[in-house]
Write a protein that holds these residues in place. Structure first.
Motif, PDB file in Angstrom:
ATOM      1  N   LEU A   1      15.089   7.068   5.123  1.00 14.98           N
ATOM      2  CA  LEU A   1      15.744   8.377   5.097  1.00 14.98           C
ATOM      3  C   LEU A   1      16.188   8.805   6.494  1.00 14.98           C
ATOM      4  O   LEU A   1      17.277   9.361   6.675  1.00 14.98           O
ATOM      5  CB  LEU A   1      14.809   9.419   4.495  1.00 14.98           C
ATOM      6  N   LEU A   2      15.349   8.547   7.492  1.00 18.31           N
ATOM      7  CA  LEU A   2      15.709   8.881   8.872  1.00 18.31           C
ATOM      8  C   LEU A   2      16.915   8.079   9.328  1.00 18.31           C
ATOM      9  O   LEU A   2      17.841   8.613   9.960  1.00 18.31           O
ATOM     10  CB  LEU A   2      14.518   8.619   9.795  1.00 18.31           C
ATOM     11  N   LEU A   3      16.938   6.797   8.986  1.00 19.26           N
ATOM     12  CA  LEU A   3      18.058   5.946   9.371  1.00 19.26           C
ATOM     13  C   LEU A   3      19.358   6.408   8.720  1.00 19.26           C
ATOM     14  O   LEU A   3      20.407   6.485   9.374  1.00 19.26           O
ATOM     15  CB  LEU A   3      17.761   4.500   8.976  1.00 19.26           C
ATOM     16  N   VAL A   4      19.305   6.745   7.439  1.00 14.96           N
ATOM     17  CA  VAL A   4      20.498   7.219   6.740  1.00 14.96           C
ATOM     18  C   VAL A   4      20.977   8.533   7.341  1.00 14.96           C
ATOM     19  O   VAL A   4      22.185   8.751   7.510  1.00 14.96           O
ATOM     20  CB  VAL A   4      20.202   7.372   5.238  1.00 14.96           C
ATOM     21  N   SER A   5      20.050   9.423   7.691  1.00 13.64           N
ATOM     22  CA  SER A   5      20.440  10.693   8.307  1.00 13.64           C
ATOM     23  C   SER A   5      21.147  10.466   9.639  1.00 13.64           C
ATOM     24  O   SER A   5      22.152  11.126   9.947  1.00 13.64           O
ATOM     25  CB  SER A   5      19.198  11.579   8.509  1.00 13.64           C
ATOM     26  N   ILE A   6      20.642   9.523  10.429  1.00  8.59           N
ATOM     27  CA  ILE A   6      21.286   9.218  11.708  1.00  8.59           C
ATOM     28  C   ILE A   6      22.688   8.659  11.493  1.00  8.59           C
ATOM     29  O   ILE A   6      23.647   9.022  12.200  1.00  8.59           O
ATOM     30  CB  ILE A   6      20.413   8.227  12.514  1.00  8.59           C
ATOM     31  N   LEU A   7      22.825   7.777  10.500  1.00 10.92           N
ATOM     32  CA  LEU A   7      24.137   7.206  10.209  1.00 10.92           C
ATOM     33  C   LEU A   7      25.148   8.286   9.805  1.00 10.92           C
ATOM     34  O   LEU A   7      26.332   8.198  10.133  1.00 10.92           O
ATOM     35  CB  LEU A   7      24.018   6.171   9.090  1.00 10.92           C
ATOM     36  N   ILE A   8      24.684   9.295   9.099  1.00 12.70           N
ATOM     37  CA  ILE A   8      25.594  10.372   8.686  1.00 12.70           C
ATOM     38  C   ILE A   8      25.998  11.227   9.882  1.00 12.70           C
ATOM     39  O   ILE A   8      27.169  11.604  10.037  1.00 12.70           O
ATOM     40  CB  ILE A   8      24.922  11.233   7.601  1.00 12.70           C
ATOM     41  N   VAL A   9      25.045  11.512  10.760  1.00  9.59           N
ATOM     42  CA  VAL A   9      25.316  12.420  11.875  1.00  9.59           C
ATOM     43  C   VAL A   9      26.237  11.786  12.910  1.00  9.59           C
ATOM     44  O   VAL A   9      27.117  12.455  13.462  1.00  9.59           O
ATOM     45  CB  VAL A   9      23.982  12.855  12.525  1.00  9.59           C
ATOM     46  N   VAL A  10      26.096  10.484  13.171  1.00  8.03           N
ATOM     47  CA  VAL A  10      26.850   9.864  14.267  1.00  8.03           C
ATOM     48  C   VAL A  10      28.301   9.606  13.919  1.00  8.03           C
ATOM     49  O   VAL A  10      29.107   9.340  14.822  1.00  8.03           O
ATOM     50  CB  VAL A  10      26.185   8.541  14.703  1.00  8.03           C
ATOM     51  N   GLU A  11      28.674   9.662  12.648  1.00  5.72           N
ATOM     52  CA  GLU A  11      30.057   9.410  12.258  1.00  5.72           C
ATOM     53  C   GLU A  11      30.701  10.703  11.775  1.00  5.72           C
ATOM     54  O   GLU A  11      30.256  11.287  10.786  1.00  5.72           O
ATOM     55  CB  GLU A  11      30.131   8.358  11.145  1.00  5.72           C
ATOM     56  N   PRO A  12      31.758  11.176  12.448  1.00  2.00           N
ATOM     57  CA  PRO A  12      32.383  12.450  12.054  1.00  2.00           C
ATOM     58  C   PRO A  12      32.899  12.451  10.614  1.00  2.00           C
ATOM     59  O   PRO A  12      32.768  13.451   9.909  1.00  2.00           O
ATOM     60  CB  PRO A  12      33.540  12.588  13.054  1.00  2.00           C
ATOM     61  N   TYR A  13      33.482  11.319  10.145  1.00  2.00           N
ATOM     62  CA  TYR A  13      34.041  11.327   8.803  1.00  2.00           C
ATOM     63  C   TYR A  13      32.950  11.424   7.745  1.00  2.00           C
ATOM     64  O   TYR A  13      33.167  11.969   6.664  1.00  2.00           O
ATOM     65  CB  TYR A  13      34.924  10.093   8.578  1.00  2.00           C
ATOM     66  N   ARG A  14      31.735  10.919   8.063  1.00  2.00           N
ATOM     67  CA  ARG A  14      30.629  11.059   7.125  1.00  2.00           C
ATOM     68  C   ARG A  14      30.153  12.510   7.067  1.00  2.00           C
ATOM     69  O   ARG A  14      29.802  13.011   5.987  1.00  2.00           O
ATOM     70  CB  ARG A  14      29.470  10.137   7.515  1.00  2.00           C
TER      71      ARG A  14
ATOM     72  N   PRO B   1       0.826  -1.215   0.000  1.00  2.00           N
ATOM     73  CA  PRO B   1       0.000   0.000   0.000  1.00  2.00           C
ATOM     74  C   PRO B   1       0.858   1.262   0.000  1.00  2.00           C
ATOM     75  O   PRO B   1       1.963   1.284   0.552  1.00  2.00           O
ATOM     76  CB  PRO B   1      -0.810  -0.124   1.299  1.00  2.00           C
ATOM     77  N   GLY B   2       0.335   2.309  -0.626  1.00  2.00           N
ATOM     78  CA  GLY B   2       1.095   3.548  -0.765  1.00  2.00           C
ATOM     79  C   GLY B   2       1.542   4.126   0.558  1.00  2.00           C
ATOM     80  O   GLY B   2       2.696   4.562   0.711  1.00  2.00           O
ATOM     81  N   ARG B   3       0.661   4.150   1.559  1.00  2.00           N
ATOM     82  CA  ARG B   3       1.030   4.720   2.854  1.00  2.00           C
ATOM     83  C   ARG B   3       2.127   3.914   3.525  1.00  2.00           C
ATOM     84  O   ARG B   3       3.032   4.467   4.153  1.00  2.00           O
ATOM     85  CB  ARG B   3      -0.199   4.776   3.768  1.00  2.00           C
ATOM     86  N   LEU B   4       2.048   2.582   3.384  1.00  2.00           N
ATOM     87  CA  LEU B   4       3.086   1.741   3.981  1.00  2.00           C
ATOM     88  C   LEU B   4       4.425   1.976   3.293  1.00  2.00           C
ATOM     89  O   LEU B   4       5.465   2.091   3.960  1.00  2.00           O
ATOM     90  CB  LEU B   4       2.675   0.270   3.860  1.00  2.00           C
ATOM     91  N   PHE B   5       4.414   2.067   1.964  1.00  2.00           N
ATOM     92  CA  PHE B   5       5.668   2.283   1.245  1.00  2.00           C
ATOM     93  C   PHE B   5       6.272   3.635   1.597  1.00  2.00           C
ATOM     94  O   PHE B   5       7.485   3.748   1.805  1.00  2.00           O
ATOM     95  CB  PHE B   5       5.409   2.189  -0.263  1.00  2.00           C
ATOM     96  N   VAL B   6       5.448   4.663   1.657  1.00  2.00           N
ATOM     97  CA  VAL B   6       5.961   5.989   2.023  1.00  2.00           C
ATOM     98  C   VAL B   6       6.522   5.989   3.441  1.00  2.00           C
ATOM     99  O   VAL B   6       7.560   6.587   3.722  1.00  2.00           O
ATOM    100  CB  VAL B   6       4.843   7.043   1.870  1.00  2.00           C
ATOM    101  N   GLY B   7       5.839   5.277   4.344  1.00  2.00           N
ATOM    102  CA  GLY B   7       6.336   5.187   5.710  1.00  2.00           C
ATOM    103  C   GLY B   7       7.687   4.484   5.795  1.00  2.00           C
ATOM    104  O   GLY B   7       8.593   4.930   6.515  1.00  2.00           O
ATOM    105  N   MET B   8       7.839   3.385   5.041  1.00  2.00           N
ATOM    106  CA  MET B   8       9.118   2.683   5.035  1.00  2.00           C
ATOM    107  C   MET B   8      10.215   3.542   4.403  1.00  2.00           C
ATOM    108  O   MET B   8      11.354   3.570   4.884  1.00  2.00           O
ATOM    109  CB  MET B   8       8.981   1.372   4.253  1.00  2.00           C
ATOM    110  N   ALA B   9       9.883   4.272   3.332  1.00  2.00           N
ATOM    111  CA  ALA B   9      10.865   5.152   2.704  1.00  2.00           C
ATOM    112  C   ALA B   9      11.283   6.263   3.656  1.00  2.00           C
ATOM    113  O   ALA B   9      12.468   6.625   3.736  1.00  2.00           O
ATOM    114  CB  ALA B   9      10.298   5.744   1.411  1.00  2.00           C
ATOM    115  N   GLY B  10      10.320   6.818   4.403  1.00  2.00           N
ATOM    116  CA  GLY B  10      10.666   7.834   5.393  1.00  2.00           C
ATOM    117  C   GLY B  10      11.554   7.283   6.487  1.00  2.00           C
ATOM    118  O   GLY B  10      12.489   7.962   6.948  1.00  2.00           O
ATOM    119  N   MET B  11      11.287   6.043   6.917  1.00  2.00           N
ATOM    120  CA  MET B  11      12.123   5.420   7.937  1.00  2.00           C
ATOM    121  C   MET B  11      13.543   5.213   7.418  1.00  2.00           C
ATOM    122  O   MET B  11      14.519   5.392   8.153  1.00  2.00           O
ATOM    123  CB  MET B  11      11.519   4.086   8.369  1.00  2.00           C
TER     124      MET B  11
END
Length: 433
Positions: free
Chosen positions: A238-251, A226-236
């Motif tokens: 993006l959030l995960l990738v953003s966290i991975l970038i912030v927690v590592e100084p070299y990133r 379903p569209g809402r489920l896919f958008v929710g997973m895509a948002g999750m």
């Protein structure tokens, strides 16, 4: 009845029916007719098969050539031989190409049988990477298992493992009618993919994490989430990738260097700037094969992450467009297979492999031309590295096997007659025609 004089055409024939300047043999097709003929070629049953095979062979050949060119100077300085890495790459090809041929001849049930063992082995190997003394770290990530003369990167076969396992799991659920609600759709797909991603994240490998998450989203999209489920997973994601970038100084340094490359030309943006210099110096047709100046200790990792820059320098814009065109045709072929096959597992697996290869190529090329931050993943089939090359060739062999299941493909293969190997054996008296 009146006779027709010798050498003349019948009275009811038109001048254009005769052989000559206006006859059918001399008829010239216009652009519209040629376009229609080209589109007709794409509708043939074996189009996908030959596109996958042809693009793979051309990219592998180009990759072997560019690995030799990009690594020759560094290897000559380090080992005394300019052919050290290209010999290793040829060895990996000697393993991968027969594996691709074998995979192209396997039935679908064999791929499904390998799904769970391959995923489990990948998880175990990724866990071993984190063991001190076994795992090897470089450039901010722990990706390899050090086995002495050989180093293995388990995250590469893990991509194929996730494709096979996810496709098999969703195909079984669809057959049982369990995909009408979100909970059966995501369990155990989400926990399994999440655990695999977690193991890769613990090794600080952001590039592979992005590819694995892309495979996960591609499977959800193709299975009809379903569209809402896919958008929710895509948002999750993006959030995960953003966290991975912030927690590592070299990133964060790579990200800030990407946003402002002119301010970090000697530090975090050095590799990116040198890659742009290499591509810009290539012009339309390049400075010549083997004539790269960037590989003379200016561009780091020229044979792996930034091999596309060497392609642009030595072969110019024409060479880079050829590479993009080959990946574009490979994308078309993979999506065509996913659309035309009838089996759910085959459709999901073909889409997953296509998403994996295309997104990885886009991330690599985007980093080289400075439209995406550097993540450190190779260009499929072109960059140096056996851990990436062999699983990729196996996945493409699987695509070839799936292409044979398109409507009319088996009949077309049967009508084609025996292949060159069978013909050679027949000529030697070792096989029947």
């Amino acid at each position: 009845m009146a006779s027709v004089p010798a050498g003349s055409a019948p009275a009811d024939s038109a001048p254009g029916d005769r052989k000559g300047a206006g006859g059918p043999r001399a008829r010239r097709f216009g652009p519209r007719e040629r376009a229609v003929a080209a589109v007709g070629l794409l509708d043939r049953p074996l189009t996908s098969y030959y596109l996958v095979l042809g693009c793979t062979v051309l990219l592998v050949a180009l990759g072997l050539t560019m690995v030799l060119s990009a690594s020759s100077v560094e290897q000559l300085q380090a080992t005394g031989s300019a052919y050290t890495l290209v010999q290793k790459q040829a060895l990996w090809l000697g393993i991968g190409l027969p594996g691709m041929w074998l995979a192209s001849r396997l039935p679908v049930k064999t791929f499904r049988a390998f799904a769970y063992p391959l995923l489990l082995l990948s998880m175990v190997a990724l866990a071993l990477v984190l063991v001190p003394g076994l795992g090897r770290s470089a450039w901010g990530a722990t990706r390899w298992i050090d086995l002495g003369p050989v180093q293995i990167q388990p995250s590469e076969p893990a991509k194929l493992g996730l494709v096979l396992w996810g496709a098999d799991l969703l195909a079984r659920k669809e057959r049982l009618g369990h995909l009408t609600e979100w909970r059966p759709l995501l369990v155990p797909l989400l926990p399994g993919a999440g655990f695999l991603v977690l193991l890769v994240m613990l090794g600080s490998d952001l590039g592979t994490t992005l590819v694995l998450l892309t495979i996960f989203l591609a499977l959800l999209w193709v299975v009809g989430a379903p569209g809402r489920l896919f958008v929710g997973m895509a948002g999750m994601v993006l959030l995960l990738v953003s966290i991975l970038i912030v927690v590592e100084p070299y990133r964060m340094q790579r990200l800030t260097g990407f946003l402002d490359p002119s301010g970090n030309t000697l530090t975090s943006s050095y590799q990116s700037v040198q890659g742009l210099y290499a591509i810009a110096s290539g012009g339309l047709f390049g400075i010549g094969l083997g004539e790269s100046r960037a590989k003379w200790d200016y561009l780091p990792h020229a044979e792996t992450d930034f091999i596309f820059a060497i392609v642009g320098e030595e072969l110019g814009l024409a060479g880079t467009l050829v590479v993009l065109g080959l990946f574009g045709l490979l994308t078309y072929a993979g999506l065509r297979i996913a659309k035309r096959v009838q089996d759910t597992f085959t459709r999901l697996a073909a889409a997953g492999v296509t998403a994996w290869l295309v997104v990885q190529a886009v991330i690599n090329i985007g980093a080289v031309i400075n439209v995406l931050p550097i993540t450190g993943i190779p260009l499929p089939l072109v960059s140096y590295g056996g851990s990436a090359l062999i699983p990729t060739l196996l996945a493409l062999g699987m695509l070839l096997a799936f292409a044979k299941r398109e409507p009319g493909a088996r009949q077309a293969l049967s009508a084609r007659g025996p292949g060159p190997v069978v013909r050679a054996l027949s000529w030697l008296g070792l096989a029947r025609r």
